[in-house]
Scaffold this active site. Structure first.
Site, short mmCIF file in Angstrom:
data_model
loop_
_atom_site.label_atom_id
_atom_site.label_comp_id
_atom_site.label_asym_id
_atom_site.label_seq_id
_atom_site.Cartn_x
_atom_site.Cartn_y
_atom_site.Cartn_z
N GLY A 145 6.74 0.62 -7.62
CA GLY A 145 6.55 -0.57 -8.42
C GLY A 145 5.98 -0.22 -9.78
O GLY A 145 6.70 0.01 -10.76
N ARG A 146 4.65 -0.08 -9.82
CA ARG A 146 3.96 0.06 -11.11
C ARG A 146 4.35 1.32 -11.87
O ARG A 146 4.38 1.30 -13.10
CB ARG A 146 2.45 0.01 -10.87
CG ARG A 146 1.97 -1.39 -10.49
CD ARG A 146 0.58 -1.35 -9.92
NE ARG A 146 0.56 -0.61 -8.65
CZ ARG A 146 -0.54 -0.37 -7.96
NH1 ARG A 146 -1.69 -0.78 -8.42
NH2 ARG A 146 -0.47 0.30 -6.83
N TYR B 27 4.81 -15.23 1.27
CA TYR B 27 5.99 -16.06 1.03
C TYR B 27 6.29 -16.88 2.29
O TYR B 27 5.69 -16.68 3.35
CB TYR B 27 7.19 -15.20 0.62
CG TYR B 27 7.10 -14.69 -0.81
CD1 TYR B 27 7.35 -15.54 -1.88
CD2 TYR B 27 6.76 -13.37 -1.08
CE1 TYR B 27 7.28 -15.09 -3.19
CE2 TYR B 27 6.68 -12.91 -2.39
CZ TYR B 27 6.94 -13.77 -3.44
OH TYR B 27 6.86 -13.32 -4.73
C1 LIG Z 1 4.05 -6.97 -11.91
C2 LIG Z 1 4.28 -6.86 -10.42
C3 LIG Z 1 4.98 -7.86 -9.76
C4 LIG Z 1 5.22 -7.77 -8.38
N1 LIG Z 1 5.95 -8.75 -7.75
C5 LIG Z 1 6.26 -8.59 -6.46
C6 LIG Z 1 7.11 -9.53 -5.80
O1 LIG Z 1 7.55 -10.51 -6.38
N2 LIG Z 1 7.41 -9.32 -4.50
C7 LIG Z 1 6.92 -8.22 -3.83
O2 LIG Z 1 7.23 -8.04 -2.66
N3 LIG Z 1 6.10 -7.35 -4.41
C8 LIG Z 1 5.77 -7.50 -5.70
N4 LIG Z 1 4.95 -6.59 -6.29
C9 LIG Z 1 4.37 -5.52 -5.46
C10 LIG Z 1 5.25 -4.30 -5.52
O3 LIG Z 1 6.51 -4.57 -4.92
C11 LIG Z 1 4.60 -3.15 -4.77
O4 LIG Z 1 4.60 -3.43 -3.38
C12 LIG Z 1 3.17 -2.88 -5.20
O5 LIG Z 1 3.06 -2.92 -6.62
C13 LIG Z 1 2.71 -1.51 -4.70
O6 LIG Z 1 3.56 -0.48 -5.11
P1 LIG Z 1 3.20 0.44 -6.41
O7 LIG Z 1 1.88 1.10 -6.13
O8 LIG Z 1 4.35 1.39 -6.49
O9 LIG Z 1 3.11 -0.48 -7.59
C14 LIG Z 1 4.71 -6.67 -7.65
C15 LIG Z 1 3.98 -5.67 -8.33
C16 LIG Z 1 3.77 -5.76 -9.69
C17 LIG Z 1 2.98 -4.66 -10.38
#
Ligand SMILES: Cc1cc2nc3c(=O)[nH]c(=O)nc-3n(C[C@H](O)[C@H](O)[C@H](O)COP(=O)(O)O)c2cc1C
Length: 223
Positions: free
Chosen positions: A178-179, A36
């Protein structure tokens, strides 16, 4: 961006903060990760400017520092978080490094930033640490905690006990998901039940609790 446009961005962050305050938000997180705008200024991989916003570390972090300063002015002492890509995970001498993150963490702490949300990568295609292995970005949270930051960890956290262990071991101060929340929107309730703590939910949900569960949880919530 022209210098005038940069000034306008700083003003816009200030105006957005004011709106967030007026709207009653509790926390702001400034996004300075994942390619960003603020991250793209911070890294020499993308920042090729030759004015006061490009070149050495001080110049490349100037926009972030101006934004944080302005946001703090508007936000007062309310909780302020910043997400950074602690490492870019990209082989290049121009990459933002852990040492850079440790340095900016010191400045953020001095500014009273309450929490550094530790992610990685995202600036250039293929850069970042990806995967589903457990807590795969935890080492970056641990690294910034060692320099005195309060941190959040994100990435590959899926189990309540795993989240609890991270907090108990002092590897992060906050666990973000996140996921797993996309896969299982009821995760927070499940975690509360597994960890034996009151389930955070609006009161209308209480009617959905099973008899023994709801009594215990309702009783605890009324304290
Ligand atoms: C569909 C989706 C959209 C995401 N959008 C963003 C975002 O806009 N900004 C951000 O910092 N991270 C975004 N992420 C990353 C998550 O914040 C997170 O850092 C990443 O998925 C790893 O964490 P997790 O293993 O719990 O999913 C997104 C992840 C997913 C799956």
């Amino acid at each position: 961006m022209t210098l005038t446009e940069i000034d306008a961005v700083v003003d816009d962050f200030g105006a957005a903060t004011r709106r967030a305050r007026e709207a009653g938000f509790d926390v702001i997180e400034i996004h300075a990760a994942h390619g960003y705008l603020l991250h793209s200024f911070m890294s020499a991989l993308s920042n090729t400017r030759d004015d006061q916003y490009g070149g050495d570390y001080e110049a490349r972090t100037r926009l972030l520092r101006e934004v944080i300063t302005r946001v703090r002015e508007e936000w007062g002492e309310r909780p302020l978080f910043v997400r950074i890509s602690v490492v870019e995970a990209f082989e290049s001498p121009d990459s933002w490094t852990l040492a850079d993150s440790e340095r900016i963490a010191g400045w953020l702490i001095d500014q009273g930033v309450d929490l550094i949300d530790c992610s990685t990568g995202g600036l250039v295609p293929g850069a970042g640490i990806f995967g589903d292995t457990p807590a795969y970005q935890l080492e970056y949270s641990e690294a910034l905690r060692r320099v005195g930051a309060t941190t959040a960890v994100v990435g590959g956290i899926t189990e309540p006990a795993q989240a609890e262990e991270i907090l108990r071991d002092g590897k992060a101060d906050l666990v973000l998901l996140g996921r797993e929340l996309l896969r299982n929107p009821g995760w927070v309730g499940r975690a509360a039940a597994e960890l034996g703590v009151p389930r955070p939910a609006p009161p209308q949900y209480f009617r959905a609790y099973r008899p023994g569960e709801s009594t215990a949880l309702l009783t605890e919530r009324t304290h």
